[in-house]
Every structure is written in structure tokens, then in C-alpha cells.
Design an enzyme around this catalytic site. Structure first.
Site, mmCIF file in Angstrom:
data_model
loop_
_atom_site.group_PDB
_atom_site.id
_atom_site.type_symbol
_atom_site.label_atom_id
_atom_site.label_comp_id
_atom_site.label_asym_id
_atom_site.label_seq_id
_atom_site.Cartn_x
_atom_site.Cartn_y
_atom_site.Cartn_z
ATOM 1 N N GLU A 135 0.837 -1.214 0.000
ATOM 2 C CA GLU A 135 0.000 0.000 0.000
ATOM 3 C C GLU A 135 0.871 1.263 0.000
ATOM 4 O O GLU A 135 0.544 2.242 -0.672
ATOM 5 C CB GLU A 135 -0.920 -0.004 1.219
ATOM 6 C CG GLU A 135 -1.969 -1.105 1.179
ATOM 7 C CD GLU A 135 -2.808 -1.100 2.444
ATOM 8 O OE1 GLU A 135 -2.340 -1.638 3.466
ATOM 9 O OE2 GLU A 135 -3.916 -0.538 2.422
ATOM 10 N N GLU A 155 -3.811 -9.576 3.270
ATOM 11 C CA GLU A 155 -4.541 -9.334 4.527
ATOM 12 C C GLU A 155 -5.726 -10.274 4.756
ATOM 13 O O GLU A 155 -6.108 -10.515 5.907
ATOM 14 C CB GLU A 155 -5.038 -7.880 4.580
ATOM 15 C CG GLU A 155 -3.958 -6.875 4.937
ATOM 16 C CD GLU A 155 -3.234 -6.302 3.731
ATOM 17 O OE1 GLU A 155 -3.223 -6.964 2.669
ATOM 18 O OE2 GLU A 155 -2.679 -5.197 3.845
HETATM 19 N N1 COA Z 1 3.890 -8.557 11.380
HETATM 20 C C1 COA Z 1 4.627 -8.916 12.439
HETATM 21 N N2 COA Z 1 5.801 -9.568 12.342
HETATM 22 C C2 COA Z 1 6.230 -9.873 11.101
HETATM 23 C C3 COA Z 1 5.508 -9.524 9.949
HETATM 24 C C4 COA Z 1 4.279 -8.817 10.114
HETATM 25 N N3 COA Z 1 3.552 -8.406 9.082
HETATM 26 N N4 COA Z 1 6.185 -9.966 8.857
HETATM 27 C C5 COA Z 1 7.294 -10.549 9.314
HETATM 28 N N5 COA Z 1 7.332 -10.507 10.664
HETATM 29 C C6 COA Z 1 8.375 -11.011 11.551
HETATM 30 C C7 COA Z 1 8.262 -12.508 11.745
HETATM 31 O O1 COA Z 1 7.326 -12.817 12.777
HETATM 32 C C8 COA Z 1 9.670 -12.865 12.115
HETATM 33 O O2 COA Z 1 9.883 -12.507 13.476
HETATM 34 P P1 COA Z 1 10.757 -13.488 14.440
HETATM 35 O O3 COA Z 1 12.127 -13.548 13.813
HETATM 36 O O4 COA Z 1 10.731 -12.798 15.765
HETATM 37 O O5 COA Z 1 10.046 -14.806 14.416
HETATM 38 C C9 COA Z 1 10.517 -11.922 11.271
HETATM 39 O O6 COA Z 1 9.640 -10.839 10.926
HETATM 40 C C10 COA Z 1 11.050 -12.536 9.995
HETATM 41 O O7 COA Z 1 9.938 -13.096 9.291
HETATM 42 P P2 COA Z 1 9.804 -14.664 8.898
HETATM 43 O O8 COA Z 1 8.358 -14.978 8.768
HETATM 44 O O9 COA Z 1 10.599 -15.499 9.845
HETATM 45 O O10 COA Z 1 10.517 -14.668 7.486
HETATM 46 P P3 COA Z 1 10.188 -15.645 6.285
HETATM 47 O O11 COA Z 1 11.268 -15.407 5.288
HETATM 48 O O12 COA Z 1 9.964 -17.020 6.750
HETATM 49 O O13 COA Z 1 8.794 -15.115 5.677
HETATM 50 C C11 COA Z 1 7.235 -13.445 4.915
HETATM 51 C C12 COA Z 1 8.706 -13.810 5.149
HETATM 52 C C13 COA Z 1 7.200 -11.966 4.527
HETATM 53 C C14 COA Z 1 6.641 -14.282 3.812
HETATM 54 C C15 COA Z 1 6.426 -13.676 6.230
HETATM 55 O O14 COA Z 1 7.112 -13.024 7.288
HETATM 56 C C16 COA Z 1 5.019 -13.126 6.183
HETATM 57 O O15 COA Z 1 4.166 -13.715 5.555
HETATM 58 N N6 COA Z 1 4.768 -12.021 6.866
HETATM 59 C C17 COA Z 1 3.436 -11.458 6.976
HETATM 60 C C18 COA Z 1 3.115 -10.596 5.770
HETATM 61 C C19 COA Z 1 1.690 -10.074 5.861
HETATM 62 O O16 COA Z 1 0.750 -10.834 5.960
HETATM 63 N N7 COA Z 1 1.534 -8.743 5.828
HETATM 64 C C20 COA Z 1 0.257 -8.112 5.934
HETATM 65 C C21 COA Z 1 -0.032 -7.776 7.341
HETATM 66 S S1 COA Z 1 -1.740 -7.278 7.594
#
Ligand code: COA
Length: 273
Positions: A135, A155
Site C-alpha cells: 500500500e 490481509e
Molecule cells: N507482522 C509482524 N511480524 C512480522 C511480519 C508482520 N507483518 N512480517 C514478518 N514478521 C516477523 C516474523 O514474525 C519474524 O519474526 P521473528 O524472527 O521474531 O520470528 C521476522 O519478521 C522474519 O519473518 P519470517 O516470517 O521469519 O521470514 P520468512 O522469510 O519465513 O517469511 C514473509 C517472510 C514476509 C513471507 C512472512 O514473514 C510473512 O508472511 N509475513 C506477513 C506478511 C503479511 O501478511 N503482511 C500483511 C499484514 S496485515
């Protein structure tokens, strides 16, 4: 409203209130005409925690008020993410309806501040631009993506929708691509982003910031009031406003300088007045 140049000028002169303790979620490098705002929590993929939203607004306000700044780049720290979006864990703190509404308003005000910023704002997307990260890129004026960029609005997987993205993405990538991304959580790689208009340039990740800085410098060399009026009109101007704003631009020193420089076959030097 564009009746004259007052909006662009007064916005640049307005002084934003800094967050009392200074920004924690972003870094701002503003030594010269091109300012870079870095979303700065790489361990959490530059997640947008609660303080991020007012801090970004304050940073933009301060850059607008600084007449030396002519263009802004927003990027993410590290090489994995522009931003993985809103802090999902932090959503648990929004326990009352008022808190949920306040949070949502805070996010929307920040996207509006990017869109309404008198300065051109370039998104340099390095890695994930998910949820609020996507966004934010949509709110920026021009998007440059590294070839490792991944855009998404996932989302619905947490029972939400991208409140700003759902409103703006249709005019950028069309309603059907927006629905694919919002309904299905479809991720869009850099090449696809370029094809559907979500990004305007794709470059090797290692060249991303150089490319963004070159583009920002190219814009920064042009007449700032003209760029500000152009942004305002492109983002939603009308005939009458356009006529009034262009009439005012014709009367600026920068336009006089631009015309003089053209006839004298030299580069113009713009003052923003
Ligand atoms: N909110 C809170 N924490 C988040 C986050 C989010 N949107 N996106 C990533 N993080 C945190 C993870 O919890 C993790 O924290 P930790 O190391 O304390 O466990 C850290 O960032 C690294 O992310 P991780 O998930 O371990 O990396 P990955 O390479 O396995 O996956 C993504 C990367 C981006 C695919 C995955 O983090 C993800 O799907 N994030 C959410 C994205 C999302 O839905 N955004 C919209 C929010 S409404």
C-alpha cells in the site's frame, strides 16, 4: 485545492511535529536535494509497528518544510524487504473499537500524507512489499523495484483487507488484478509488477538505490513548484484548478528562468519560487 500555488507553497512551509523522542522506526538521510527515508527494522522485515505511522508523517512534513529537499525516496533497510506490512502481532493490542478506529485512521492519514506531499516520493522496493508495504508503494508517485521484489496484499489471510490498497490499486493495476491480489493473496514478482503497472522500472537489486537516486536527481533538477502542481493535478485535479494553477505557475520566477535558460541554451537554475 489548486486555486493558486498556495497549497504547494504552504505545505512546504508547514513544520511537522516530530515524534517527541525522535523517529525509531525510520532513518532519514537528508543531505542535499534528494532525501532518503529508510524503514528500519530489518530483523522484522521492516514491519510497520504503531510508531511507524506518525514517524513517517512527521519525517515527510519536515522534508517538505526544508526548501533544500526536492525529492524523497522511501526504501527498506537490508536486502529482504521494503516492508512486510502492518505488525500483525501488534494488532492484538487494539482491544477496543476506538483503538481499532484510531489505528486505521493513523494508517490512512499516513498514506494520505505520502500522496499529498508536495515533494515527489519514489518507492525503491527491495524484496517483500506486503500488506501495508504494498500500500505504501501504491501511495508513492513512482515505484522502482529491484528484481527480487515481491508485492502482495495478503490481509484476507488474517481476516482483513488492505483499506488503502483496495481503494487505490484499481486505478493503478485495474480492478481485476486488485481482486486477484486481495481475494487470493496472489503475490506479484518484479517482472509482473512492471507489466501490470505496479512498478515503473525494474533493475538488478544491486542497482536499486543508484537507479532511484538518479531518477530523484533528474526530478530534483526540474522546477519544484511545477512538479508539485503536476503531482496535485495527476492525483485528482479538475479543469478550473488546473487553469488557476497553470496561470500561477506562468507568473513564477522559475518559469521565467526556465524560458530564459531555454533561449540562452543553458541549464536552468530553479529556486522553487
Ligand atoms: N507482522 C509482524 N511480524 C512480522 C511480519 C508482520 N507483518 N512480517 C514478518 N514478521 C516477523 C516474523 O514474525 C519474524 O519474526 P521473528 O524472527 O521474531 O520470528 C521476522 O519478521 C522474519 O519473518 P519470517 O516470517 O521469519 O521470514 P520468512 O522469510 O519465513 O517469511 C514473509 C517472510 C514476509 C513471507 C512472512 O514473514 C510473512 O508472511 N509475513 C506477513 C506478511 C503479511 O501478511 N503482511 C500483511 C499484514 S496485515
Amino acid at each position: 485545492m489548486i486555486g493558486d500555488l498556495s497549497t504547494a507553497q504552504s505545505t512546504r512551509q508547514s513544520t511537522a511535529q516530530s515524534a517527541a523522542a525522535g523517529p525509531r522506526t525510520i532513518r532519514v538521510d537528508a543531505n542535499g536535494p534528494v532525501a532518503v527515508i529508510v524503514i528500519d527494522s530489518p530483523d522484522k522485515l521492516n514491519v510497520m509497528s504503531r510508531p511507524f505511522w506518525p514517524e513517517l508523517r512527521a519525517a515527510l512534513g519536515e522534508l517538505e518544510a526544508d526548501e533544500r529537499t526536492r525529492a524523497v525516496i522511501i526504501t527498506g533497510a537490508g536486502d529482504r524487504a521494503f516492508s512486510a506490512g502492518g505488525d500483525i502481532a501488534g494488532f492484538a493490542d487494539l482491544t477496543t473499537t476506538q483503538a481499532k478506529r484510531d489505528f486505521q485512521r493513523d494508517c490512512m492519514r499516513t498514506f494520505a500524507a505520502v500522496e499529498g506531499c508536495a515533494l515527489p516520493v519514489i518507492a525503491a522496493v527491495n524484496g517483500y512489499a506486503l500488506g501495508g508495504g504494498c500500500e505504501l508503494a501504491l501511495a508513492c508517485d513512482i515505484v522502482i523495484a529491484g528484481d527480487t521484489a515481491v508485492f502482495g496484499m495478503p490481509e484476507t489471510s488474517v481476516g482483513l483487507v488492505p483499506g488503502f490498497g483496495a481503494l487505490r490499486a484499481p486505478s493503478v493495476i485495474g480492478a481485476h488484478w486488485t481482486k486477484l491480489m486481495v481475494f487470493a493473496g496472489e503475490r506479484v514478482d518484479a517482472r509482473t509488477a512492471l507489466r501490470i503497472g505496479l512498478a515503473q522500472k525494474v533493475v538488478p537489486a544491486a542497482r536499486l538505490m543508484d537507479t532511484a537516486r538518479e531518477l530523484a536527481a533528474q526530478i530534483a533538477a526540474r522546477a519544484p513548484l511545477a512538479v508539485a502542481v503536476g503531482k496535485e493535478l495527476i492525483n485528482g485535479g479538475e479543469f478550473e484548478h488546473s487553469t488557476a494553477a497553470l496561470t500561477a505557475l506562468h507568473g513564477t520566477g522559475d518559469t521565467a528562468e526556465g524560458i530564459r535558460a531555454f533561449t540562452e541554451k543553458r541549464s536552468p537554475v530553479f529556486q522553487g519560487r
